[in-house]
Design a protein around this motif. Sequence first.
Motif, PDB file in Angstrom:
ATOM      1  N   ASP A 167       0.816  -1.205   0.000  1.00  0.00           N
ATOM      2  CA  ASP A 167       0.000   0.000   0.000  1.00  0.00           C
ATOM      3  C   ASP A 167       0.860   1.270   0.000  1.00  0.00           C
ATOM      4  OD1 ASP A 167      -2.220  -1.488   0.000  1.00  0.00           O
ATOM      5  OD2 ASP A 167      -2.775  -1.169   2.094  1.00  0.00           O
TER       6      ASP A 167
ATOM      7  N   ILE B 293      -4.231   0.542  -4.314  1.00  0.00           N
ATOM      8  CA  ILE B 293      -2.990   0.844  -3.621  1.00  0.00           C
ATOM      9  C   ILE B 293      -3.120   2.263  -3.083  1.00  0.00           C
ATOM     10  CG2 ILE B 293      -0.489   1.106  -3.834  1.00  0.00           C
ATOM     11  CD1 ILE B 293      -0.718  -0.784  -6.313  1.00  0.00           C
TER      12      ILE B 293
ATOM     13  N   GLY C 124      -6.831  -4.718  -0.687  1.00  0.00           N
ATOM     14  CA  GLY C 124      -5.834  -5.455  -1.439  1.00  0.00           C
ATOM     15  C   GLY C 124      -6.108  -6.935  -1.463  1.00  0.00           C
TER      16      GLY C 124
ATOM     17  N   TYR D  36      -5.412  -1.324  -9.195  1.00  0.00           N
ATOM     18  CA  TYR D  36      -4.577  -2.325  -9.862  1.00  0.00           C
ATOM     19  C   TYR D  36      -5.464  -3.504 -10.237  1.00  0.00           C
ATOM     20  CZ  TYR D  36      -4.630  -5.473  -5.809  1.00  0.00           C
ATOM     21  OH  TYR D  36      -5.030  -6.325  -4.803  1.00  0.00           O
TER      22      TYR D  36
ATOM     23  N   LYS E  52      -1.374  -1.168 -13.283  1.00  0.00           N
ATOM     24  CA  LYS E  52      -1.542  -0.200 -12.204  1.00  0.00           C
ATOM     25  C   LYS E  52      -1.954   1.118 -12.846  1.00  0.00           C
ATOM     26  CE  LYS E  52       1.005   2.453  -8.727  1.00  0.00           C
ATOM     27  NZ  LYS E  52       2.343   2.771  -8.191  1.00  0.00           N
TER      28      LYS E  52
END
Length: 604
Positions: free
Chosen positions: A60, A150, A160, A222, A314
């Motif tokens: 993160d 993130i 996540g 992401y 990303k």
Amino acid sequence: MENNRNYFVAILMSVLVLVAWQFLYVSPKIERERLAAEALQAQQPVQTPAAGAEGAAPGDVNGSLPGGDTSIPGAVIQAGGLSREDAVAQTGRISIDTPALMGSINLSGARIDDLLLKEYRETIDPTSPNISLFSPAAMAEGYFAEVGYIGDAQSGPAPGPNTVWTAQPGQVLTPSSPVTLTYDNGENLVFTRVISVDENYLFSFEDTIANSGTAVASVASYGRITRFSKPATSGIYVLHEGLIGVIGEEGLQEIDYSDVEDTPVIAHGKATAGWMGITDKYWAAALVPPQGAGFETRFAHFTDGRARYQSDFKSDTLAVAPGGSVTSKTLLFAGAKQVPIIEGYEAEHNILNFDLMIDWGWFYFITKPMFWLIDYLFKVFGNFGIAILVTTVIVKLIFFPLANKSYVSMANMKKVQPKLEELKAKHGDDKMALQQGMMELYKKEKINPVAGCWPVLLQIPVFFALYKVLYVTIEMRHAPFFGWIRDLSAPDPTSMFNLFGLLPYDVPSFLMIGVWPLIMGITMFIQMRMNPTPPDPTQAMIFTWMPVVFTFMLATFPAGLVIYWAWNNTLSVLQQGVIMKRQGAKIELWDNLAALFKPKPKKT
């Protein structure tokens, strides 16, 4: 005439080399890779979720993509892994039930890791298991898709890989009922995810991020498709299997498993359009990032505790104003590579070159039209085998003028053969004079000495285009013909060496010479015997043994391709015979056949 034969020999030998490569290299390589994959799968350690891991989101703060370090949750256990039932039972889940798919969503990571295809089975047996596309990470063949975020230190935790999302009980994901998940990071950010699916293979992750704090929050989305096991690939030059994507102006990227094993991370620059994923021969999984916004892509192979392959992206950072919210949408394709469905998604969602997920090859300008023609004829006749036969007739009609001209030229070449022999006797070893005399004769008789090569030259790209259609399109998978041909994309299952199944024993794969390969060999033999036997002993030997060699080698090819070749040979023989008769040229077939059984004179 001799130059014409040399062209034929060169063409046939080129095809022979390609077919020999398929027979002697590709088939054994596929078997070796399959055995190696099974052995590797049995040795790999498997990870299962560890207690207390939920809620953590490694990467993160530093902005690394999950999967690039040790962020896959869980501790290593003994090799062997869990069954699907046990792995699915370990976490909270939401069921998936559509006309095409069944499975579940893992609330840990909101990960789609349990997905089976309802319409496809592993074999032609209708009771065989459904094709499993995605499997939980706790299984040896773990394979999943995940979309997360993130964050940075000021924004707090972002959802996540290990985040447990909250969902109302009793939800089932269907085409008519999307499901809603939420995650509150406890530091003023609330993530609300709506997952929807259509009747085929497209999932949508629509995320709304609300900021109830007093400072701007920064997060980046992401997405990753991760595969733990390396599948046994076909390993053939006409088909790509492995990591794949279209990355903006960089275009199509086809990354073999061996490529990322040699170069563990293959990164690409920023793009605003494209997609990335992992493809098999018939199945694929691909993520489509938010189009129009910037994102970076990479293809990777990680060996940190457990080997895995990964395609991921990303996105650029999203700024969420205090008291405001932003929405981000990511698409996931997971299913069978059906041509109309994939092209429909490309048009509907404006996905850049999404049709390139299907490997049409170098002859795509022939392959795609041929697929559409065969598919249309299948809808008319209800049988792909008949569609292939009718397609062959249509292709012959399209090239009829050129082929007709070629056969006429060949017939005229035979008619002037006596004059050519006179020129050879007249000029003896004077090759220059002989060549000039031959050119004058060809000009006078309006003959093109290389025209006879055109039917073969035209057949080669059509042959490979049809091979591509039969080999890579799922529409041909498990498509029956008649009788014993229950799968046109597989080789003829019979063999002359056990009398086509009458004798109760199996034969080695290299002796699987079925009925259709024999028919193909016979028609090829007849076609070659339509012409005079070459005077050169080497050429004569090649022409004699070529049908036998092709019979053995094409026996490993899809039955649909062998049927096409046999039917094409038959049409060519009929066409050539009619043209030669009209031109008054002698048909050499019967004399050549009689010569085979005529006893040779004894040497004195």
